[in-house]
Scaffold this active site. Structure first.
Site, mmCIF file in Angstrom:
data_model
loop_
_atom_site.group_PDB
_atom_site.id
_atom_site.type_symbol
_atom_site.label_atom_id
_atom_site.label_comp_id
_atom_site.label_asym_id
_atom_site.label_seq_id
_atom_site.Cartn_x
_atom_site.Cartn_y
_atom_site.Cartn_z
ATOM 1 N N HIS A 152 0.837 -1.221 0.000
ATOM 2 C CA HIS A 152 0.000 0.000 0.000
ATOM 3 C C HIS A 152 0.863 1.259 0.000
ATOM 4 O O HIS A 152 0.440 2.303 0.508
ATOM 5 C CB HIS A 152 -0.943 0.033 1.208
ATOM 6 C CG HIS A 152 -1.670 -1.252 1.429
ATOM 7 N ND1 HIS A 152 -2.873 -1.539 0.830
ATOM 8 C CD2 HIS A 152 -1.335 -2.369 2.141
ATOM 9 C CE1 HIS A 152 -3.275 -2.758 1.189
ATOM 10 N NE2 HIS A 152 -2.349 -3.282 1.980
ATOM 11 N N SER A 273 14.519 21.247 -16.302
ATOM 12 C CA SER A 273 13.365 22.065 -16.650
ATOM 13 C C SER A 273 13.845 23.274 -17.435
ATOM 14 O O SER A 273 14.954 23.770 -17.211
ATOM 15 C CB SER A 273 12.672 22.523 -15.364
ATOM 16 O OG SER A 273 11.914 23.686 -15.606
ATOM 17 N N LYS A 279 15.954 21.615 -11.393
ATOM 18 C CA LYS A 279 15.228 20.380 -11.642
ATOM 19 C C LYS A 279 16.009 19.326 -12.416
ATOM 20 O O LYS A 279 16.795 19.634 -13.296
ATOM 21 C CB LYS A 279 13.934 20.688 -12.430
ATOM 22 C CG LYS A 279 12.895 21.413 -11.618
ATOM 23 C CD LYS A 279 12.092 20.489 -10.717
ATOM 24 C CE LYS A 279 11.252 19.558 -11.504
ATOM 25 N NZ LYS A 279 9.836 19.679 -11.383
ATOM 26 N N GLU A 286 9.184 8.231 -16.668
ATOM 27 C CA GLU A 286 7.804 8.696 -16.873
ATOM 28 C C GLU A 286 7.271 8.235 -18.215
ATOM 29 O O GLU A 286 6.119 7.808 -18.344
ATOM 30 C CB GLU A 286 7.749 10.227 -16.786
ATOM 31 C CG GLU A 286 8.029 10.758 -15.390
ATOM 32 C CD GLU A 286 8.117 12.279 -15.372
ATOM 33 O OE1 GLU A 286 7.270 12.900 -14.723
ATOM 34 O OE2 GLU A 286 9.010 12.849 -16.017
#
Ligand code: ARG
Length: 472
Positions: A152, A273, A279, A286
């Site tokens: 979980h 970024s 970043k 992804e």
């Protein structure tokens, strides 16, 4: 050009009806199938030795034209099959008109698809196998690296980084096995089924099947021209593989966040970024996640196409190639990108060990120690539960000794995270010893794939040999 276009294609021009953009990828296998078909026609006396020599020479010349990029593709012709046949007649004259004897594009395209499946399974399994080797090799160095195991997405019990990486190995191992099984089941030649009802001519489908490296020829001509099970199975195998890679990607995304901090993403994992200078995003991971949706879409596209078409061939079947090509390309790119990204993923073992050293992860161990001393598990679970609630979750050896006197001297070692890992020595468990067994087994299995992969490789090479072989 009308003079060189057979009448059956002249009615079917136009972008909507055309499959050429997708099926030109089948050219190599189409040519190899035609070469063997011609050899068979000669053997059974339907084509003379001289005409067979001309046809096969022409087909090999076409292969060279395609390879060199000089083949005059015509998009006023429906597909790769028609393009090749029309070009053959241009090159060798009327003998070219004998190639399509006792054959339809229906059994021809079914044959091409099975040969294509053989090639793509070979390509993808090689990428997959090397990805698996990379996981096992890496796991071999991380058997003592503590990592919290999760259920979980809550910290649950300690495992090791090796055990975690190997969990991904086993999923991929089943994917590899499925791909090989799909290819084995598909290794049946449909050539000789004709349009749907075989032929009145004395053809020899079994000979063709053997020559092309198939286990056997089809049993039923209606089934042979309409069966797309091989593609459906392949797409399922790829969709599940993509799903597994998506899970891996999702974990890398989580692990590279400041919140987890279990790994740092190097340049091959992602990019920065355009606005925020600090970043470093895990883009590859992804995208691996998103690609699974796309490959699942490819599977659903094919199943949707297949579900309503009556026997035997219907033009709907032309739409089967695009989803397969898309899925194969997507998976191959994903495997390559993740493999490269993995090399550039720096694990932070200190952060992992800190997270795994949370004493709450060892509550089950306390209960199991009480069981070892004879307490029924339910009672032990109750007692430890009461103790954990009493300390509001911040358990430790001193308070454990007070609350659960039976633990006594065992308490210190119970809370030692390294011992906690070693104690989990059940078969298939995360202890370094159990993981050592797992790694040996994984390596055995990888070695055992050798023979299947090399037999597949030989059957793939056969196509290349047919295209290049000089006729005696
Ligand atoms: N372009 C077709 C396909 O990809 C080839 C078979 C055509 N057969 C036919 N009867 N129109 O499926």
């Amino acid at each position: 050009m009308a003079s060189t276009s057979p009448s059956y294609v002249r009615t079917g021009g136009g972008e909507f009806l055309r499959s050429l953009d997708v099926d030109r990828a089948l050219a190599r296998v189409d040519l190899a199938g035609s070469i063997v078909h011609t050899e068979m026609l000669e053997r059974v006396g339907l084509v003379s030795k001289e005409d067979a020599r001309r046809i096969i020479g022409g087909l090999r010349a076409i292969h060279r034209e395609i390879a060199h990029g000089s083949f005059p593709w015509r998009d006023d012709l429906e597909d790769v099959h028609t393009n090749i046949e029309v070009r053959l007649t241009q090159l060798i004259g009327p003998a070219g008109g004998r190639l399509h004897t006792a054959r339809s594009r229906n059994d021809q395209v079914a044959l091409d698809e099975r040969l294509y499946l053989r090639e793509v399974v070979y390509g993808t399994t090689q990428l997959l196998e090397s990805f698996q080797r990379m996981l096992v090799d890496h796991a071999a160095g991380e058997q003592g690296t503590l990592l919290p195991g999760y259920t979980h997405l809550q910290r649950a019990q300690p495992v090791s980084l090796a055990h975690h990486l190997l969990a991904h190995f086993w999923r991929l191992e089943r994917d590899l096995d499925r791909l090989l099984a799909t290819e084995r089941r598909a290794n049946v030649s449909p050539l000789g089924a004709g349009a749907l009802a075989g032929s009145t001519l004395p053809i020899d489908p079994a000979w063709v099947a053997r020559r092309l490296g198939f286990d056997r020829a089809f049993e039923n001509s209606l089934d042979a021209v309409s069966d797309r099970d091989p593609f459906a199975e392949l797409l399922f195998d790829l969709a599940l593989l993509a799903t597994h890679l998506s899970v891996l990607g999702e974990e890398w995304v989580l692990w590279t966040t400041a919140e987890f901090g279990f790994a740092r993403a190097g340049e091959r994992v992602g990019s920065g970024s355009s606005l925020m200078p600090q970043k470093r995003n895990a883009d590859v991971a992804e995208l691996a996640r998103a690609k699974a949706a796309r490959v699942t879409g490819d599977l659903v596209t094919l199943l949707g196409t297949l579900k309503g078409i009556p026997l035997a061939y219907d033009r709907d079947l032309q739409e089967d190639k695009a989803p397969v090509r898309d899925a194969v390309r997507t998976i191959d790119l994903t495997l390559a990108a993740l493999a490269s990204a993995f090399e550039d993923l720096a694990f932070d073992r200190t952060r992992m060990a800190e997270a795994a050293s949370d004493p709450a992860l060892l509550a089950t161990d306390l209960a199991e120690e009480l069981v070892r001393q004879g307490t029924p598990f339910r009672e032990a679970h109750e007692a430890v539960g009461a103790y954990v609630r009493g300390t509001e979750g911040s358990i430790g050896s001193a308070s454990a000794r007070r609350a659960l006197p039976a633990l006594r001297s065992a308490a210190d070692s119970l809370f030692d995270p390294a011992h906690a890992l070693e104690r989990r020595a059940t078969p298939g468990g995360p202890s370094p010893t159990s993981v050592g067994v797992q790694i040996d087994r994984a390596r055995e299995l990888l070695a055992a794939h050798g023979p299947s992969l090399s037999s597949l490789g030989h059957r793939v090479e056969l196509i290349e040999e047919l295209l290049n072989e000089e006729r005696k």
